[in-house]
Scaffold this motif. Structure first.
Motif, PDB file in Angstrom:
ATOM      1  N   ASN A 420      -5.073  13.526  -8.286  1.00 20.12           N
ATOM      2  CA  ASN A 420      -4.380  14.511  -7.303  1.00 20.12           C
ATOM      3  C   ASN A 420      -3.057  15.385  -8.371  1.00 20.12           C
ATOM      4  OD1 ASN A 420      -2.694  15.837  -5.395  1.00 20.12           O
ATOM      5  ND2 ASN A 420      -2.133  13.848  -4.481  1.00 20.12           N
ATOM      6  N   VAL A 421      -3.808  16.145  -8.910  1.00 21.25           N
ATOM      7  CA  VAL A 421      -2.954  17.177  -9.869  1.00 21.25           C
ATOM      8  C   VAL A 421      -1.766  17.643  -9.213  1.00 21.25           C
ATOM      9  CG1 VAL A 421      -3.030  19.043 -11.269  1.00 21.25           C
ATOM     10  CG2 VAL A 421      -4.855  17.506 -11.473  1.00 21.25           C
ATOM     11  N   ALA A 422      -1.849  18.330  -7.994  1.00 16.69           N
ATOM     12  CA  ALA A 422      -0.887  18.844  -7.323  1.00 16.69           C
ATOM     13  C   ALA A 422       0.361  17.976  -7.004  1.00 16.69           C
ATOM     14  CB  ALA A 422      -1.324  19.471  -5.892  1.00 16.69           C
ATOM     15  N   ALA A 423       0.029  16.627  -6.964  1.00 22.18           N
ATOM     16  CA  ALA A 423       1.289  15.771  -6.755  1.00 22.18           C
ATOM     17  C   ALA A 423       1.897  15.273  -7.918  1.00 22.18           C
ATOM     18  CB  ALA A 423       0.853  14.501  -5.950  1.00 22.18           C
ATOM     19  N   ILE A 424       0.898  15.388  -9.159  1.00 21.03           N
ATOM     20  CA  ILE A 424       1.448  15.098 -10.578  1.00 21.03           C
ATOM     21  C   ILE A 424       2.408  15.970 -11.288  1.00 21.03           C
ATOM     22  CG2 ILE A 424       0.614  14.014 -13.023  1.00 21.03           C
ATOM     23  CD1 ILE A 424      -1.510  13.070 -11.536  1.00 21.03           C
ATOM     24  N   TYR A 425       1.976  17.310 -11.130  1.00 21.24           N
ATOM     25  CA  TYR A 425       2.685  18.428 -11.890  1.00 21.24           C
ATOM     26  C   TYR A 425       4.273  18.397 -11.411  1.00 21.24           C
ATOM     27  CZ  TYR A 425      -1.601  20.073 -14.127  1.00 21.24           C
ATOM     28  OH  TYR A 425      -2.596  20.203 -14.787  1.00 21.24           O
ATOM     29  N   PRO A 426       4.556  18.423 -10.174  1.00 22.88           N
ATOM     30  CA  PRO A 426       6.056  18.363  -9.893  1.00 22.88           C
ATOM     31  C   PRO A 426       6.578  17.247 -10.492  1.00 22.88           C
ATOM     32  CG  PRO A 426       4.525  18.869  -7.944  1.00 22.88           C
ATOM     33  CD  PRO A 426       3.862  18.422  -8.819  1.00 22.88           C
ATOM     34  N   VAL A 427       5.975  16.000 -10.459  1.00 20.08           N
ATOM     35  CA  VAL A 427       6.716  14.991 -11.192  1.00 20.08           C
ATOM     36  C   VAL A 427       7.053  15.228 -12.797  1.00 20.08           C
ATOM     37  CG1 VAL A 427       6.587  12.432 -11.804  1.00 20.08           C
ATOM     38  CG2 VAL A 427       5.726  13.333  -9.394  1.00 20.08           C
TER      39      VAL A 427
END
Length: 563
Positions: A420-427
């Protein structure tokens, strides 16, 4: 003469009267017959198991001129005086109220003088663990080398509090808890001697409630006799002991097994309305669940524990419950028992425990039923594959050429989940090295707060990036990662644990360990111009000088330290 309690009237006067300690009494009798008695003894064991009684009988036997088979005659002046407590040469001391140095020094000084009317002077020191350190030190020398006419008998319920220097100077005898069957037989004998009628289930209830102590059993029996006008009934025994009837326990567990929450709550209200102690009721339930579990493996043992009172309903319940369900029930009851110690409203915890027991059993059953179709489908698919392979083998054996390739069998394992890249990038946008180090330092403590099943699921995980709003956790097992992603209960437990340990609740994202380097690399490429210094510190690629050094010398020979 004023009424005397049963345990005083029926105190053993011979070694043969001591119940449940045959090995110890036989050893003492043999030593007396062979004139090989020691100068100091230490009697240890739970309350009400015969320590003080054995000490008094030994004092009589060693001073009795008519000793026979190691037993005192109980008829000579010496025996009668010791029984009445009037012989000056047998001194009983309660160490709980005489625990100072001065009292022990007084004993040490008086022990030098010869006995006045008996061959031996016997000191019986009860609850000897209550002596102070100074008192123990004052006793040491006398205990090691007492005069030839002195015998010390020390009794205690807590031998671990007695200094090893004292224990090493004595002969130690460990008194065991008395079995419920032995207690039942002794009470039955006493009531028959007194001509009092009784119900067998009543004595069995008292014997189990005594928990291995004969004195406790006789004290409860005394109360029941006063309560029931010299007739021992089961109802009165349950009333005095606070226990619940076996039928009520069986009905309650049957309601739990049937997931019938209303009926279980109604039975609980009956228990509370009858004035039963909440702690005692939970203890009875734990013992009943234990017996159900043991009966599945060792029926004879349970028959002995329950004094042969195993009925048909109990046997049916034992077969109806799965072992795993009984494990869970005992865990729930044990947790509730701990909570009862800190509340003034035990009925609330009992009601919650009842609902939890019924729902836990129902949830376990639903999960089992839900798993059956998947298992059946998998078996059918395996059978189909086996049939196809057998057909291929038959074709090869007949024609000597391979058969046409069968249609591809659909893979049994679910396709690998995408990261889930979309969730990882904001982190990663706000990730810092300090946040990551903080989580790494408390990760082991966090996992300890999980259940055993959840800890096993997370054993292959570790945090690899963190910010205040989220944490990226890598798994070195794709199978465990899939299980973790589908286990929302575990994720909630992790987030709640983080809230308690670090004061905030970051969102948890799982990622395969072998994909994490590529995710990090992609993020760096896409955010090369916009990334913050903190994010660069958390996920930056290796510096060119480090890559060149690894090429020249090998990564295993490098140690990289951050400034």
């Amino acid at each position: 003469m004023a009424y005397q309690a049963l345990y005083r009237v029926w105190r053993p006067q011979r070694f043969a009267d001591i119940v449940g300690q045959e090995t110890i009494t036989q050893t003492l009798r043999n030593a007396l017959e062979a004139h090989q008695t020691s100068h100091a003894y230490l009697f240890t064991g739970p309350r009400g198991t015969g320590k003080t009684s054995a000490a008094k009988i030994f004092a009589k036997a060693i001073n009795c001129p008519n000793l026979k088979d190691g037993e005192p005659c109980n008829e000579c002046p010496s025996c009668l005086a010791i029984t009445a407590g009037t012989l000056n040469d047998v001194i009983e001391i309660d160490a709980a109220s005489n625990n100072g140095v001065d009292e022990i020094r007084d004993i040490r000084d008086k022990a030098k003088y010869a006995p006045t009317s008996a061959p031996y002077k016997v000191y019986i020191i009860d609850e000897v663990h209550m002596l102070s350190t100074g008192a123990f030190n004052a006793l040491l020398k006398t205990l090691e080398e007492p005069p030839s006419h002195v015998v010390f008998i020390l009794a205690t319920t807590e031998p671990h509090k007695v200094p090893l220097t004292i224990i090493s100077r004595t002969q130690r005898f460990d008194f065991q808890r008395i079995s419920a069957q032995a207690i039942y037989s002794r009470m039955s004998y006493i009531l028959q001697e007194k001509g009092i009628t009784f119900e067998e289930p009543a004595l069995k209830t008292i014997a189990k409630a005594a928990e291995g102590g004969m004195r406790d059993a006789l004290s409860v029996l005394d109360q029941v006799l006063s309560f029931s006008d010299n007739h021992v009934t089961l109802e009165n025994a349950l009333q005095v002991t606070g226990s619940a009837a076996q039928k009520l326990l069986a009905d309650y567990m049957q309601a739990v097994q049937a997931h019938n929450t209303p009926q279980a709550l109604e039975l609980l209200q009956q228990v509370l309305a009858a004035g039963k102690d909440a702690g005692r009721f939970i203890e009875d339930l734990i013992e009943y669940s234990r017996d159900l579990l043991l009966y599945q493996q060792a029926p004879a043992m349970v028959e002995q524990i329950e004094l042969g009172s195993v009925d048909e309903q109990f046997k049916q319940l034992s077969q109806a419950f799965a072992a795993a369900d009984l494990y869970r029930a005992i865990d729930v009851l044990n947790d509730s028992q701990q909570q009862l110690r800190f509340t003034n409203h035990p009925d609330i915890y009992l009601e919650v425990a009842t609902v939890k027991l019924c729902q836990t059993q129902a949830a376990a059953t639903t999960a089992t039923v839900a798993a059956v179709p998947e298992t059946t489908a998998e078996i059918s698919q395996l059978q189909q594959e086996l049939k196809t392979l057998q057909q291929q083998l038959t074709t090869l054996q007949t024609n000597g050429t391979p058969a046409a390739a069968p249609a591809a069998v659909a893979p049994r394992r679910a396709a690998k989940q995408h990261t889930n890249v979309a969730a990882i990038y904001p982190v990663l946008d706000h990730a810092t090295k300090d946040s990551l180090q903080q989580l790494k330092s408390i990760w082991a403590e966090l996992l300890q707060q999980l259940t055993v099943q959840h800890r096993a699921l997370m054993r292959a995980s570790k945090p690899v990036a963190a910010s205040h709003d989220g944490v990226v956790v890598s798994f070195d097992s794709d199978f465990l990662l899939d299980r973790a992603n589908s286990n929302q209960e575990m994720v909630d437990a992790l987030e709640n644990g983080l809230d308690r340990l670090v004061g905030y609740t970051p969102k948890i994202i799982f990622v395969p360990q072998d994909e994490w380097p590529q995710v990090r690399k992609s993020y760096i490429k896409q955010h090369q111009r916009t990334k913050t210094p903190e994010a660069e510190s958390a996920v930056a690629e290796k510096a060119p000088v480090i890559s060149q050094a690894e090429t020249l010398f090998g990564a295993e020979h490098l140690e990289i330290k951050n400034d």
